[in-house]
Scaffold this motif. Structure first.
Motif, PDB file in Angstrom:
ATOM      1  N   PRO A 139       0.819  -0.876  -0.075  1.00  0.00           N
ATOM      2  CA  PRO A 139       0.011  -0.052  -0.096  1.00  0.00           C
ATOM      3  C   PRO A 139       0.906   1.173  -0.078  1.00  0.00           C
ATOM      4  O   PRO A 139       2.336   1.225   0.398  1.00  0.00           O
ATOM      5  CB  PRO A 139      -0.969  -0.249   1.215  1.00  0.00           C
ATOM      6  N   VAL A 140       0.406   2.494  -0.252  1.00  0.00           N
ATOM      7  CA  VAL A 140       0.850   3.542  -0.631  1.00  0.00           C
ATOM      8  C   VAL A 140       1.680   4.140   0.723  1.00  0.00           C
ATOM      9  O   VAL A 140       2.724   4.878   0.953  1.00  0.00           O
ATOM     10  CB  VAL A 140       0.108   4.721  -1.239  1.00  0.00           C
ATOM     11  N   GLN A 141       1.191   3.792   1.813  1.00  0.00           N
ATOM     12  CA  GLN A 141       1.470   4.248   3.286  1.00  0.00           C
ATOM     13  C   GLN A 141       2.697   3.611   3.594  1.00  0.00           C
ATOM     14  O   GLN A 141       3.410   4.292   4.225  1.00  0.00           O
ATOM     15  CB  GLN A 141       0.281   3.970   4.184  1.00  0.00           C
ATOM     16  N   GLN A 142       3.269   2.591   2.989  1.00  0.00           N
ATOM     17  CA  GLN A 142       4.360   1.791   3.202  1.00  0.00           C
ATOM     18  C   GLN A 142       5.408   2.020   2.165  1.00  0.00           C
ATOM     19  O   GLN A 142       6.606   1.357   2.135  1.00  0.00           O
ATOM     20  CB  GLN A 142       4.225   0.232   3.338  1.00  0.00           C
ATOM     21  N   HIS A 143       5.152   2.870   1.508  1.00  0.00           N
ATOM     22  CA  HIS A 143       6.345   3.078   0.161  1.00  0.00           C
ATOM     23  C   HIS A 143       7.483   3.961   0.764  1.00  0.00           C
ATOM     24  O   HIS A 143       8.450   3.919  -0.170  1.00  0.00           O
ATOM     25  CB  HIS A 143       5.433   3.838  -1.080  1.00  0.00           C
TER      26      HIS A 143
ATOM     27  N   GLU B 179      13.234   4.688   0.062  1.00  0.00           N
ATOM     28  CA  GLU B 179      14.587   4.748   0.662  1.00  0.00           C
ATOM     29  C   GLU B 179      15.439   3.953   0.162  1.00  0.00           C
ATOM     30  O   GLU B 179      16.844   4.350  -0.083  1.00  0.00           O
ATOM     31  CB  GLU B 179      14.297   4.816   2.381  1.00  0.00           C
ATOM     32  N   LEU B 180      15.386   2.442   0.209  1.00  0.00           N
ATOM     33  CA  LEU B 180      16.154   1.651  -0.492  1.00  0.00           C
ATOM     34  C   LEU B 180      16.442   1.727  -1.766  1.00  0.00           C
ATOM     35  O   LEU B 180      17.632   1.754  -2.654  1.00  0.00           O
ATOM     36  CB  LEU B 180      15.746   0.305   0.017  1.00  0.00           C
ATOM     37  N   TYR B 181      15.256   2.050  -2.626  1.00  0.00           N
ATOM     38  CA  TYR B 181      15.354   2.293  -3.974  1.00  0.00           C
ATOM     39  C   TYR B 181      16.223   3.346  -4.419  1.00  0.00           C
ATOM     40  O   TYR B 181      17.055   3.224  -5.062  1.00  0.00           O
ATOM     41  CB  TYR B 181      13.768   2.651  -4.623  1.00  0.00           C
ATOM     42  N   LEU B 182      16.411   4.649  -3.478  1.00  0.00           N
ATOM     43  CA  LEU B 182      17.266   5.776  -3.843  1.00  0.00           C
ATOM     44  C   LEU B 182      18.825   5.344  -3.651  1.00  0.00           C
ATOM     45  O   LEU B 182      19.502   5.774  -4.371  1.00  0.00           O
ATOM     46  CB  LEU B 182      16.660   7.052  -3.288  1.00  0.00           C
ATOM     47  N   VAL B 183      18.928   4.548  -2.693  1.00  0.00           N
ATOM     48  CA  VAL B 183      20.253   4.083  -2.299  1.00  0.00           C
ATOM     49  C   VAL B 183      20.799   3.273  -3.648  1.00  0.00           C
ATOM     50  O   VAL B 183      22.170   3.198  -3.921  1.00  0.00           O
ATOM     51  CB  VAL B 183      20.051   3.425  -0.741  1.00  0.00           C
ATOM     52  N   PHE B 184      19.802   2.469  -3.960  1.00  0.00           N
ATOM     53  CA  PHE B 184      19.980   1.534  -4.956  1.00  0.00           C
ATOM     54  C   PHE B 184      20.582   2.257  -6.374  1.00  0.00           C
ATOM     55  O   PHE B 184      21.577   2.071  -6.862  1.00  0.00           O
ATOM     56  CB  PHE B 184      19.238   0.657  -5.287  1.00  0.00           C
ATOM     57  N   VAL B 185      19.922   3.436  -6.815  1.00  0.00           N
ATOM     58  CA  VAL B 185      20.102   4.035  -8.016  1.00  0.00           C
ATOM     59  C   VAL B 185      21.239   4.690  -7.678  1.00  0.00           C
ATOM     60  O   VAL B 185      21.650   5.483  -8.856  1.00  0.00           O
ATOM     61  CB  VAL B 185      18.708   4.560  -8.550  1.00  0.00           C
ATOM     62  N   SER B 186      21.605   5.118  -6.426  1.00  0.00           N
ATOM     63  CA  SER B 186      22.717   6.341  -6.608  1.00  0.00           C
ATOM     64  C   SER B 186      24.123   5.408  -6.440  1.00  0.00           C
ATOM     65  O   SER B 186      25.328   6.040  -6.478  1.00  0.00           O
ATOM     66  CB  SER B 186      22.608   6.876  -5.105  1.00  0.00           C
ATOM     67  N   GLN B 187      24.124   4.176  -6.445  1.00  0.00           N
ATOM     68  CA  GLN B 187      25.324   3.343  -6.454  1.00  0.00           C
ATOM     69  C   GLN B 187      26.072   3.514  -7.819  1.00  0.00           C
ATOM     70  O   GLN B 187      25.325   3.843  -9.076  1.00  0.00           O
ATOM     71  CB  GLN B 187      25.025   1.872  -6.222  1.00  0.00           C
ATOM     72  N   LYS B 188      27.335   3.424  -7.964  1.00  0.00           N
ATOM     73  CA  LYS B 188      28.147   3.283  -9.139  1.00  0.00           C
ATOM     74  C   LYS B 188      27.670   2.349 -10.009  1.00  0.00           C
ATOM     75  O   LYS B 188      27.593   1.044  -9.414  1.00  0.00           O
ATOM     76  CB  LYS B 188      29.476   3.401  -8.886  1.00  0.00           C
ATOM     77  N   GLY B 189      27.872   2.413 -11.444  1.00  0.00           N
ATOM     78  CA  GLY B 189      27.437   1.379 -12.350  1.00  0.00           C
ATOM     79  C   GLY B 189      25.816   1.313 -12.618  1.00  0.00           C
ATOM     80  O   GLY B 189      25.706   0.675 -13.587  1.00  0.00           O
ATOM     81  N   ILE B 190      25.101   2.027 -11.922  1.00  0.00           N
ATOM     82  CA  ILE B 190      23.639   1.926 -12.399  1.00  0.00           C
ATOM     83  C   ILE B 190      23.576   3.219 -13.588  1.00  0.00           C
ATOM     84  O   ILE B 190      24.241   4.230 -13.447  1.00  0.00           O
ATOM     85  CB  ILE B 190      22.888   2.765 -11.125  1.00  0.00           C
ATOM     86  N   PRO B 191      23.393   2.964 -14.643  1.00  0.00           N
ATOM     87  CA  PRO B 191      22.891   3.683 -15.564  1.00  0.00           C
ATOM     88  C   PRO B 191      22.027   5.009 -15.270  1.00  0.00           C
ATOM     89  O   PRO B 191      21.187   5.201 -14.349  1.00  0.00           O
ATOM     90  CB  PRO B 191      22.006   2.855 -16.886  1.00  0.00           C
TER      91      PRO B 191
END
Length: 911
Positions: free
Chosen positions: A133-137, A142-154
């Motif tokens: 549900p959207v309340q738990q997004h 938070e984890l998603y932004l950490v993932f896309v901020s890693q080196k090697g991510i397009p």
């Protein structure tokens, strides 16, 4: 496939297995089984987990515990190990029933992020966002932004994820901007930052102000001038300058930096000049000026380095051109496509003066001109802060010293700009300095024109306008135009006509010119001119006009009277003094009275004695208490020199009652000294008694008693001296005033006997006891030095407080003689004081002050030797008789009748 023997249930497991056979869907049984086999190998526990989850696929507790154990198992394995794939499959099986559980998703997504499976991880994040549900997004993003901020991510993947996240939560746009800057996407970062600044409803979650964000945008634009396009950098920075008054200098320097990085150096210079002409604080000006000077120095250094390399290239190029011959010269370089843009520009513009590369001298001149203009530019900044600051205009004129043209232009601008009503300083000084500039260069006519315009300006105070008229007149005096100076003063002091007053009153805001005729400074200058250049009649007319306008000061009164005295108009001078005493009050009239009285006495002496007495009486009557002493002394001197000695004594007596308490002692000392000189020492006894009973402070009463006792001792009146010492003892605490008691001790040693010495000691003990009891009981503030009570007052205080009187004091009161209830002349005297005079009685009789301590001696001596003793006689001091011993005949008195009392006595003494 053969099953390992260790996977089978052991003898200890049969109990749990039998219960599970009876109830295979009991979560409690399965959990107890797992806890009991917590030390078993993972393979066996995995079998139990799989069997339990097959029976209870919807148990979150079992799935979470199973996944945690599998995560711990693969933690020490490399990323490409097969167990990771088994773990991922387990997560997928768990999510079939646990897809609404965010912790399962978080464990799965963290594991995928560590495995560096970009596509699978991104798709799993998307599946989690769709499933939860959207309340738990928030937990997933938070984890998603950490993932896309890693080196090697397009980078495109990261941008799309961040844009989706901003749709979910737009308040985190600052994180996106930070990501863009770190990813070196300057264009996108600048556009996002500009959009944030344009949004009036934006509130920074990091606590950044709009000003801070604006500075970040300006820094980003200036540092990446070539990478950012599509934004009007000039408009953005200028908007920040208008909107934010703080750090204006930094914003003004960021705009030239932008143009410098774009290669637009002349544009950068224009912006620097505009900034210095616009800022209103010295700090911002210093920032811009330092950046401007650094820019010019760097440009000069670069040009000098480039000039050296260009000279070497030109030498080689000229040699090649000479070898190629004239054919090369005829060729049109514009058709040569092999040339670069720089070479084409150099060949086409070669020889033009505008393209002269050797412009080092021009750049040096620019730098020197900038440095020379710094004081002027700094002064302009201060004038922009307050254009009505007179002192800054004067400093600006000094900057152009040696250049009269610029000084005249500056003065012209100053008198046009400065509003006298808002001026800080004296605005008339600008006009005065402007006129003196013409005067210094010998142009008196234009100086007069400047003064004439200046006196027509409406100033804030009359003193400013009066100063202008005085300066104008002084200029005329310096050039020997005395008539013109007097005419200017007459013109300045002329009272406006009734018509002019009526017209100004109708306007409702009268200028200072309407009050100029009452300016004391102007009249003072005018009267000085009249005294120096005019006649006596004209000067008197000016003085009388000052008195009529009621603007005179005590000094003007004195000056007027001295002027009349110089021309022998003594009565007129005294009339002026009379006017001054009527106009002014104390303390301003003090000097007038002193000069008036001294001049009058010096002029007339004994001829107008009654008039002088009236003047002194008026002066004393008008003077306050603290100013009467000098007048009384002057009055007494008059009586001594030209009047009667009795009148002088009367004046001294009045003075002792009129002066304040702190001056009474000195006044009594003068009174006693003069009485002793004129009437003899016995006369001073009455004065001493009067002083002691007049209410002097305790310390002054004690001083007076000591002097009185010394007098009585010198006259041989030992008993009277002892009585005075006894009386004064009540004002002296033996613990703090040892000097007084030492004198009493010496007195008794020299003149007393055993009984009197014992009595002195008894009194000392009694006084000490009284002071000790008083100090012990009374409050501390009542026993301070300035508020110390006398013994009688202290006893009264103690009695009122209910404290019993000490036995020694009670005994003394019993032995003291009874005091008559009949009121007498000395009924208000303090107990214990022995008067040297005669006390008057009701029946008119005379009672001599009795000494109860006298020793009765027998009439006849018992011894013949004692009868034959010769008693030595001591001569009575001549001072005792005063003027009685030196009286002369009536004829001699008549001859010296015209002399003063003091002078007659001196002559009698000489005879």
């Amino acid at each position: 496939m053969a099953i390992s023997q260790e996977l089978y249930p052991s003898q200890d497991d049969l109990l749990y297995e039998e219960e599970l056979l009876r109830n295979p869907y009991s979560h409690k049984l399965w959990w107890r089984y797992l806890i009991a086999r917590s030390d078993a190998p993972f393979k066996k526990r995995r079998t139990i987990y799989e069997r339990a989850l097959k029976a209870l696929p919807g148990s979150y507790k079992l799935w979470y515990a199973y996944l945690r154990e599998r995560l711990e198992l693969v933690r020490n394995f490399p990323i490409n190990h097969s167990e990771y794939e088994t773990l991922n499959n387990t997560f997928e099986r768990a999510l079939v029933t646990m897809h609404k559980m965010p912790r399962i998703w978080i464990l799965y997504l963290q594991s995928l992020t560590e495995q560096r499976l970009v596509t699978r991880t991104r798709r799993s994040f998307d599946r989690a966002l769709c499933a939860l549900p959207v309340q738990q997004h928030d937990r997933i993003w938070e984890l998603y932004l950490v993932f896309v901020s890693q080196k090697g991510i397009p980078i495109q993947t990261s941008l799309r994820v961040y844009r989706r996240y901003l749709l979910y939560d737009p308040t985190h746009v600052e994180d996106f901007i930070t990501f863009l800057i770190e990813s070196e996407l300057r264009q996108d970062a600048a556009e996002r930052l500009a959009s944030v600044l344009n949004d009036d409803q934006f509130r920074s979650i990091k606590g950044k102000t709009k000003h801070r964000l604006w500075l970040e945008l300006c820094d980003s634009l200036t540092k990446n001038a070539t990478a950012v396009s599509g934004l009007n950098v000039d408009a953005i920075i200028r908007g920040g300058i208008k909107k934010f008054t703080d750090e204006v200098g930094r914003l003004w320097t960021s705009l030239p930096d932008y143009y410098i990085k774009r290669g637009l150096f002349e544009k950068a210079r224009d912006v620097f000049e505009e900034g210095m002409q616009t800022v209103v604080t010295v700090r911002d000006f210093s920032v811009i000026f330092d950046a401007y000077a650094q820019f010019e120095e760097s440009m000069l250094a670069i040009k000098m380095e480039a000039l050296g390399s260009d000279e070497e290239e030109e030498k080689g190029e000229n040699g090649r051109m000479e070898d190629e011959g004239s054919e090369e010269e005829e060729e049109d370089v514009r058709t040569n496509v092999d040339l670069s843009v720089a070479e084409l520009r150099r060949k086409i513009l070669h020889g033009f003066w505008l393209y002269d590369a050797n412009d080092v001298d021009l750049r040096l001149a620019r730098l020197d001109h900038l440095m020379d203009r710094r004081p002027e530019l700094a002064n302009s900044v201060l004038l922009r802060q307050n254009p009505h600051n007179v002192e800054q205009w004067h400093r600006r004129v000094k900057l152009f010293e040696g250049n009269p043209t610029k000084q005249i232009l500056t003065y012209t601008q100053a008198v046009k700009t400065v509003d006298p009503m808002q001026a800080v300083g004296k605005p008339h000084t600008l006009w005065v300095a402007f006129a003196k500039l013409y005067e210094i260069h010998g142009d008196i006519a234009n100086a007069r024109v400047i003064f004439d315009k200046a006196v027509q300006v409406n100033y804030k105070t009359v003193d400013n306008l009066a100063s202008l008229w005085c300066e104008w007149a002084e200029m005329e005096l310096q050039h020997k135009n005395f008539t013109r100076a007097l005419e200017l003063m007459r013109r300045a002091t002329a009272e406006p006509s009734v018509e002019v007053k009526r017209r100004v009153a109708a306007d409702g805001n009268p200028p200072v010119q309407m009050r100029l005729h009452k300016s004391l400074r102007l009249w003072t200058f005018y009267v000085d001119l009249e005294e120096s250049l005019g006649t006596l009649e004209s000067t008197r007319a000016v003085y009388e006009r000052i008195l009529d306008l009621r603007i005179a000061t005590p000094q003007i009164i004195i000056n007027y009277a001295l002027l009349l005295e110089e021309h022998k108009y003594f009565e007129d001078a005294f009339k002026v003094y009379e006017k001054g005493t009527q106009i002014f009050k104390y303390p301003h009239v003090k000097d007038i009275w002193i000069i008036y009285l001294s001049k009058f006495v010096k002029r007339y002496g004994k001829n107008k004695l009654e008039r002088a007495r009236l003047l002194f009486e008026d002066a004393v009557k008008a003077a306050p208490a603290d100013a009467k002493k000098s007048l009384y002394l002057q009055f007494a001197k008059l009586e001594e020199d030209y009047g009667l000695a009795k009148r002088a004594m009367k004046v001294y007596d009045e003075a002792t009652k009129a002066v304040p308490n702190h001056e009474k002692l000195s006044m009594y000392e003068i009174y006693i000294a003069r009485a002793a000189e004129i009437f003899g020492v016995p006369k001073t006894r009455e004065i001493y008694e009067q002083a002691i009973e007049s209410g002097l402070p305790d310390k002054d009463v004690k001083t007076m008693c000591l002097k009185y006792a010394k007098l009585e001792k010198s006259l041989g009146e030992i008993d009277r001296a002892r009585g005075v010492y006894v009386f004064a003892s009540q004002f002296s605490d033996p613990r703090s005033d040892a000097e007084f008691w030492n004198k009493g001790h010496e007195f008794e040693v020299q003149h007393g006997n055993e009984d009197t010495f014992r009595e002195m000691l008894r009194i000392k003990r009694s006084i000490s006891a009284s002071y000790s009891q008083t100090h012990f009981i009374l409050p501390k503030y009542m026993m301070q030095k300035d508020q110390r009570l006398s013994i009688d007052e202290a006893k009264d205080k103690l009695k009122q407080a209910g404290v019993p009187e000490d036995e020694m004091a009670a005994l003394e009161r019993q032995l003291a003689p009874a005091i008559s209830d009949t009121p007498s002349k000395d009924s208000n005297r303090k107990v214990g004081f022995v008067s040297a005079g005669i006390e008057s009685q009701i029946d008119g009789g005379i009672k001599v002050a009795a000494n109860h301590e006298d020793i009765e001696l027998p009439e006849e001596s018992d011894s013949e030797d004692e009868a034959n003793v010769e008693i030595a006689q001591k001569e009575v001091p001549a001072a005792v008789f005063g003027d009685l011993a030196n009286k002369r005949k009536d004829s001699e008195d008549n001859e010296g009748a015209d002399l003063g009392a003091l002078e007659r006595i001196k002559r009698l003494k000489k005879v």
